[in-house]
Design a protein around this motif. Structure first.
Motif, PDB file in Angstrom:
ATOM      1  N   VAL A 165       9.809  -2.186   6.902  1.00  0.00           N
ATOM      2  CA  VAL A 165       9.902  -2.872   5.496  1.00  0.00           C
ATOM      3  C   VAL A 165       9.077  -2.274   4.734  1.00  0.00           C
ATOM      4  CG1 VAL A 165      11.019  -4.693   3.942  1.00  0.00           C
ATOM      5  CG2 VAL A 165      12.216  -4.087   5.446  1.00  0.00           C
ATOM      6  N   LYS A 166       7.981  -2.638   5.735  1.00  0.00           N
ATOM      7  CA  LYS A 166       6.322  -2.745   4.609  1.00  0.00           C
ATOM      8  C   LYS A 166       5.917  -1.978   5.224  1.00  0.00           C
ATOM      9  CE  LYS A 166       5.188  -7.378   4.300  1.00  0.00           C
ATOM     10  NZ  LYS A 166       3.640  -8.243   4.492  1.00  0.00           N
ATOM     11  N   SER A 167       6.028  -0.258   5.608  1.00  0.00           N
ATOM     12  CA  SER A 167       6.246  -0.063   5.425  1.00  0.00           C
ATOM     13  C   SER A 167       6.421   1.569   4.298  1.00  0.00           C
ATOM     14  CB  SER A 167       6.607   1.641   6.854  1.00  0.00           C
ATOM     15  OG  SER A 167       8.247   1.412   6.827  1.00  0.00           O
ATOM     16  N   LEU A 168       7.872   1.018   3.665  1.00  0.00           N
ATOM     17  CA  LEU A 168       7.818   1.571   2.376  1.00  0.00           C
ATOM     18  C   LEU A 168       6.976   1.188   1.169  1.00  0.00           C
ATOM     19  CD1 LEU A 168      11.305   0.785   2.463  1.00  0.00           C
ATOM     20  CD2 LEU A 168      10.783   2.268   2.426  1.00  0.00           C
ATOM     21  N   LYS A 169       6.606   2.302   0.783  1.00  0.00           N
ATOM     22  CA  LYS A 169       5.415   2.308  -0.312  1.00  0.00           C
ATOM     23  C   LYS A 169       5.185   2.464  -1.326  1.00  0.00           C
ATOM     24  CE  LYS A 169       2.456   0.052   2.255  1.00  0.00           C
ATOM     25  NZ  LYS A 169       2.583  -1.766   2.533  1.00  0.00           N
ATOM     26  N   SER A 170       5.395   2.221  -2.831  1.00  0.00           N
ATOM     27  CA  SER A 170       5.278   2.527  -4.699  1.00  0.00           C
ATOM     28  C   SER A 170       3.923   3.456  -4.749  1.00  0.00           C
ATOM     29  CB  SER A 170       5.814   1.468  -4.835  1.00  0.00           C
ATOM     30  OG  SER A 170       5.497   0.995  -5.377  1.00  0.00           O
ATOM     31  N   GLY A 171       3.044   2.870  -4.212  1.00  0.00           N
ATOM     32  CA  GLY A 171       2.252   2.903  -4.589  1.00  0.00           C
ATOM     33  C   GLY A 171       1.569   2.061  -5.867  1.00  0.00           C
ATOM     34  N   LYS A 172       2.289   1.264  -5.844  1.00  0.00           N
ATOM     35  CA  LYS A 172       2.408  -0.637  -7.028  1.00  0.00           C
ATOM     36  C   LYS A 172       2.486  -1.676  -6.224  1.00  0.00           C
ATOM     37  CE  LYS A 172       3.688   2.574 -10.923  1.00  0.00           C
ATOM     38  NZ  LYS A 172       4.584   4.095 -10.552  1.00  0.00           N
ATOM     39  N   GLY A 173       1.241  -1.786  -6.119  1.00  0.00           N
ATOM     40  CA  GLY A 173       1.459  -3.276  -5.001  1.00  0.00           C
ATOM     41  C   GLY A 173       2.651  -4.627  -5.556  1.00  0.00           C
ATOM     42  N   SER A 174       2.620  -4.635  -6.576  1.00  0.00           N
ATOM     43  CA  SER A 174       3.518  -5.450  -7.399  1.00  0.00           C
ATOM     44  C   SER A 174       4.286  -5.052  -7.548  1.00  0.00           C
ATOM     45  CB  SER A 174       3.061  -6.370  -9.035  1.00  0.00           C
ATOM     46  OG  SER A 174       3.704  -4.587  -9.522  1.00  0.00           O
ATOM     47  N   MET A 175       4.809  -3.725  -7.169  1.00  0.00           N
ATOM     48  CA  MET A 175       6.309  -3.335  -6.867  1.00  0.00           C
ATOM     49  C   MET A 175       6.457  -3.690  -5.553  1.00  0.00           C
ATOM     50  SD  MET A 175       8.705   0.158  -7.622  1.00  0.00           S
ATOM     51  CE  MET A 175       9.774   1.115  -6.951  1.00  0.00           C
ATOM     52  N   ASP A 176       6.053  -2.832  -4.815  1.00  0.00           N
ATOM     53  CA  ASP A 176       6.062  -3.515  -3.372  1.00  0.00           C
ATOM     54  C   ASP A 176       6.685  -5.194  -2.740  1.00  0.00           C
ATOM     55  OD1 ASP A 176       5.236  -0.868  -3.274  1.00  0.00           O
ATOM     56  OD2 ASP A 176       3.165  -0.516  -1.917  1.00  0.00           O
ATOM     57  N   ASN A 177       5.710  -5.783  -3.352  1.00  0.00           N
ATOM     58  CA  ASN A 177       5.850  -7.462  -3.467  1.00  0.00           C
ATOM     59  C   ASN A 177       7.276  -7.719  -3.379  1.00  0.00           C
ATOM     60  OD1 ASN A 177       3.507  -7.546  -1.977  1.00  0.00           O
ATOM     61  ND2 ASN A 177       2.156  -8.541  -3.777  1.00  0.00           N
ATOM     62  N   ASN A 178       7.882  -7.095  -4.875  1.00  0.00           N
ATOM     63  CA  ASN A 178       9.212  -7.455  -5.155  1.00  0.00           C
ATOM     64  C   ASN A 178      10.213  -6.956  -4.355  1.00  0.00           C
ATOM     65  OD1 ASN A 178       8.039  -9.024  -7.325  1.00  0.00           O
ATOM     66  ND2 ASN A 178       7.986  -7.424  -8.940  1.00  0.00           N
ATOM     67  N   ALA A 179       9.964  -6.007  -3.988  1.00  0.00           N
ATOM     68  CA  ALA A 179      10.749  -4.995  -3.228  1.00  0.00           C
ATOM     69  C   ALA A 179      10.999  -6.039  -1.737  1.00  0.00           C
ATOM     70  CB  ALA A 179      10.476  -3.775  -3.152  1.00  0.00           C
ATOM     71  N   TYR A 180       9.652  -5.724  -1.319  1.00  0.00           N
ATOM     72  CA  TYR A 180      10.437  -6.532  -0.201  1.00  0.00           C
ATOM     73  C   TYR A 180      10.508  -8.354  -0.182  1.00  0.00           C
ATOM     74  CZ  TYR A 180       5.818  -3.427   1.053  1.00  0.00           C
ATOM     75  OH  TYR A 180       5.151  -2.114   1.190  1.00  0.00           O
ATOM     76  N   GLU A 181      10.081  -8.939  -0.892  1.00  0.00           N
ATOM     77  CA  GLU A 181      10.580 -10.043  -1.541  1.00  0.00           C
ATOM     78  C   GLU A 181      12.364 -10.052  -1.640  1.00  0.00           C
ATOM     79  OE1 GLU A 181      11.463 -13.596  -5.190  1.00  0.00           O
ATOM     80  OE2 GLU A 181       9.019 -12.725  -4.891  1.00  0.00           O
ATOM     81  N   ALA A 182      12.748  -9.110  -2.415  1.00  0.00           N
ATOM     82  CA  ALA A 182      14.235  -8.236  -2.645  1.00  0.00           C
ATOM     83  C   ALA A 182      14.952  -8.204  -1.102  1.00  0.00           C
ATOM     84  CB  ALA A 182      14.681  -7.542  -3.476  1.00  0.00           C
TER      85      ALA A 182
END
Length: 178
Positions: free
Chosen positions: A66-83
């Motif tokens: 899951v953490k290999s998925l990156k948007s280039g925006k840290g806060s968006m990545d963290n929201n996605a990892y949480e979801a």
């Protein structure tokens, strides 16, 4: 003597090569977005190639951190990892359950896709190409967050909402195991 006229081709073990890209794309109340995983994924397959053409797939599986998925925006990545409940379910998995047909360069399969601990059997149609003994699969598939019991992520106290629809896009290459 008759057997000499019929070439024999056996299954061969393949592993996911470094040439790979997985993309998850969606929408929000502000803009479209995408997250890309280019490294860290693993996979294996049992395939048969005959004269440069795919003739059989006995098994195929992929594991994407899951953490290999990156948007280039840290806060968006963290929201996605949480979801995606990354702390409890750190990977997204696909396991082919049935190869329905191989026609030309199109493969129709079914497989078990597991996201955030929930599994669904999905139909999947992909194209393939070969180069030597390596094989590349490309395809897209639409899913819903709700299919996997995932609440679509929000941001800024719920004022920015992610849409329920997602598009999975992938390009994977498998090479024979040494």
């Amino acid at each position: 003597m008759l057997l000499m006229w019929f070439p024999s081709f056996g299954q061969q073990s393949y592993s996911l090569s470094s040439a790979q890209q997985f993309t998850v794309a969606g929408t929000s109340t502000i803009h479209d977005w995408e997250m890309v995983a280019k490294v860290g994924s693993t996979g294996a397959a049992q395939l048969s190639l005959e004269n440069g053409r795919l003739s059989k797939i006995t098994s195929l599986n992929l594991v994407i951190p899951v953490k290999s998925l990156k948007s280039g925006k840290g806060s968006m990545d963290n929201n996605a990892y949480e979801a995606l409940i990354e702390k409890k379910h750190p990977t997204i998995k696909f396991e082919m359950t049935e190869c329905i047909a191989i026609t030309g360069n199109v493969v129709k399969t079914k497989g078990k896709l597991t996201i955030a601990g929930t599994s669904q059997i999905i139909p999947l149609e992909v194209t393939y190409s070969t180069s030597g003994n390596s094989i590349k699969f490309t395809g897209t598939h639409a899913i819903l967050f709700s299919d996997f019991n995932i609440e679509a992520p929000t941001a800024v106290f719920g004022t920015i909402k992610t849409g329920n629809e997602l598009t999975l896009v992938f390009e994977t290459s498998f090479s024979p195991k040494n």
